[in-house]
Structure formats: C-alpha cells, structure tokens
Write a protein that holds these residues in place. Structure first.
Motif, PDB file in Angstrom:
ATOM      1  N   CYS A   1      -2.899  -3.502   3.946  1.00 52.51           N
ATOM      2  CA  CYS A   1      -2.341  -2.604   3.556  1.00 52.51           C
ATOM      3  C   CYS A   1      -2.806  -1.576   3.800  1.00 52.51           C
TER       4      CYS A   1
ATOM      5  N   THR B   1      -1.628   3.368  -2.904  1.00 53.79           N
ATOM      6  CA  THR B   1      -3.272   2.640  -2.176  1.00 53.79           C
ATOM      7  C   THR B   1      -3.986   1.815  -2.978  1.00 53.79           C
TER       8      THR B   1
ATOM      9  N   LEU C   1      -3.882  -7.279  -1.902  1.00 56.12           N
ATOM     10  CA  LEU C   1      -4.552  -7.735  -0.469  1.00 56.12           C
ATOM     11  C   LEU C   1      -5.643  -8.649  -0.557  1.00 56.12           C
TER      12      LEU C   1
ATOM     13  N   GLY D   1       0.650  -1.394  -0.303  1.00 54.20           N
ATOM     14  CA  GLY D   1       0.015  -0.167  -0.055  1.00 54.20           C
ATOM     15  C   GLY D   1       0.532   0.984  -0.002  1.00 54.20           C
TER      16      GLY D   1
ATOM     17  N   GLY E   1      -2.275  -1.710  -3.925  1.00 50.65           N
ATOM     18  CA  GLY E   1      -1.846  -2.924  -2.360  1.00 50.65           C
ATOM     19  C   GLY E   1      -3.265  -2.974  -1.736  1.00 50.65           C
TER      20      GLY E   1
END
Length: 304
Positions: free
Chosen positions: A119, A104, A111, A74, A107
C-alpha cells in the motif's frame, strides 16, 4: 472441487481455527498477539474468516504460493504507475503486478484484509512522516507484521487551470476566490494535506465550492483539464501530466506499507530495483516534484 469439509464455517472461533489448522489454542492466541494470523475481535471474541486463513496458509508455505503476484493499492502517483507498467512489461506472463489507486486509508484497509500486498501512503508533511506514518498504520490490527519502505518525496500542492494561473499564483489568493474545487475523498492523503493547508491559512473547508469528489489525484486533475473544476489538491507530477498549473504547498513522503514477508518477494524487489534505476530518475525529473535520494530504505518496522 473444494476440499474444505462441509462442517467448517466461513467464520471460525479460536477453538475452530485451532482444530482447522491442527494446532493448540494457545498457539492461535500467540499468533493473534503477534499480528500474524488474520482475525478480528467481535464483541470481545476473536473471529477468523476461513478464506483469509486459507490465504495466510498459502502465503506462509515455503515462501508463499502466490509469489508470482504483486497487488499494489493505496495512493495515486504517476511515477509509481509508470514503474508498475515497466515491471509488467519486463516480466511478461511470468508474473502479475497490478496497481489500483484507492487512496491511503482504503489501501491500508485492503492490506489489513490481505486483499493487497503493498500500500502506497502519504499523510502530511515530509518532515513529520517518520511519526505520522507509523501512527497511521498502527490503527490497523495487522500492522505489527508490517514494515514501511520509503519510496520517494514528492511536492504536494494545488493543481490549477492555466486560465486561473494567469490570474494568481499565490496560495492565499487562490483560497480566497470562489473557485470550483475538485475535492478528494475522505481518507485520501491529498485531502489530508489540503485540510492542513487550509488550517494554516484559516480557511474553512466547508466554504470551498466543491463540484464533486474525485477518487484519485489523476481524476481530480482530469476534472480541471476538462473544465469541470478550476482547482484541485494534488502532486506537481500529476499537474505536469495534464499540462496544468501548479502551486506548491509543501513536500511529503510517499512510503510503502507491506507485510515483512512481501518485502523479500521477488516482484517487490524488482519494483524497488526499477524505482532506483537511472531511467526512473530521469523520468522523475521530467515529471517534476520528486526526490528519490532515499528510495528503498527501511523507515519503520514493528520490531524496532
């Protein structure tokens, strides 16, 4: 040698994954609806990657067989980077904790695909994060099995070369000049914050002179420090690392998205302990632009 039967495909249907796990198909649909088993819908039918199903089974067995590992992806952040390094030094070879700053959006995709355990996310002003962050993660199929843990608040703004800081420290003035920008990639929280700042000042992002795209806040700051750019979006702490100027445009919340089972993992709890330690507060003050008052608090879960 692999123990997977040769006739088990890499991508399984509901019937095939039910046979693979030796449970009935209704249970598979229930697991899908609860967001517990990794799968994706293609042309209206559920498909389950065998590799991710195997990983999910390992994680679900007796607290998980991979509990000696923590992969953090992230958003980029200097304080988080130092926490991971400190934790790695603390646990030595008894476990693996790693941090890959991807931005972001990427990430969260990692996840969702079970490629990362945690993240780090930031997506707009701090006072709106309680709405924005849940709305953001709800775009990912596995979010119903996630929680959001607050990391810290941090100051976001413009990272500026020392020479440019001597000429102007006003946001409006900086945005109106023909400066060379180190931009962030689409899906990065810093880029999102910048676009909203530009909107407030009535500036079109396409009018900015972009010299390139940086994959992380530190890479963007490095371009400014090396004279390849004059200005970049990023956090105050990143500017401090590189000895650069900083003009604030607001505060944001930096939160952790993770599977609720990961929350109880020993390594994640140790990461939170490190985050709350007095030494971390001292480091945050040295870097500048942090507020750790609510560090470690649960801010969202699907059950709420």
């Amino acid at each position: 040698m692999s123990t997977v039967p040769r006739d088990v495909p890499s991508f399984m249907s509901v019937r095939q994954v039910a046979e693979y796990l030796n449970i009935n198909e209704k249970k598979i649909y229930a697991l899908v609806s609860e967001g517990k088993i990794p799968g994706t819908k293609i042309t209206g039918k559920w498909t389950f990657p065998r590799e991710l199903v195997d990983r999910w089974m390992l994680e679900s067995s007796h607290g998980g067989l991979l509990t000696d590992r923590l992969v953090v992806a992230g958003s980029d952040d200097p304080l988080l980077y130092r926490l991971v390094i400190a934790l790695a030094a603390r646990i030595q070879a008894h476990g693996l904790v790693s941090y890959t700053p991807t931005g972001t959006r990427l990430g969260l995709a990692l996840l969702n695909a079970h490629r990362a355990d945690v993240c780090g996310i930031h997506w707009g002003p701090s006072d709106e994060s309680h709405l924005r962050h849940p709305a953001l993660i709800s775009q990912y199929p596995m979010h119903r099995n996630w929680v959001l843990i607050h990391g810290f608040q941090r100051e976001q703004g413009l990272i500026v070369s020392p020479r440019q800081m001597q000429e102007s420290t006003q946001v409006e003035s900086l945005l109106s000049q023909p400066l060379r920008w180190a931009m962030r990639q689409e899906g990065a929280g810093a880029q999102r914050f910048l676009l909203e700042t530009l909107s407030r000042y009535g500036v079109d992002a396409n009018q900015l002179k972009a010299t390139g795209t940086a994959g992380s806040e530190r890479e963007a700051a490095a371009q400014v420090a090396m004279g390849q750019a004059d200005i970049a979006p990023g956090a105050r702490s990143v500017a401090s690392e590189y000895g650069l100027g900083f003009v604030s445009t607001g505060w944001e919340s930096f939160d952790f998205a993770l599977n609720h089972g990961i929350y109880f993992r020993r390594l994640f709890q140790q990461l939170l302990e490190t985050l709350k330690a007095p030494e971390t507060r001292a480091l945050a003050e040295e870097l500048g632009g942090y507020n750790l008052d609510r560090a470690g608090q649960l801010v969202w879960s699907h059950e709420e």
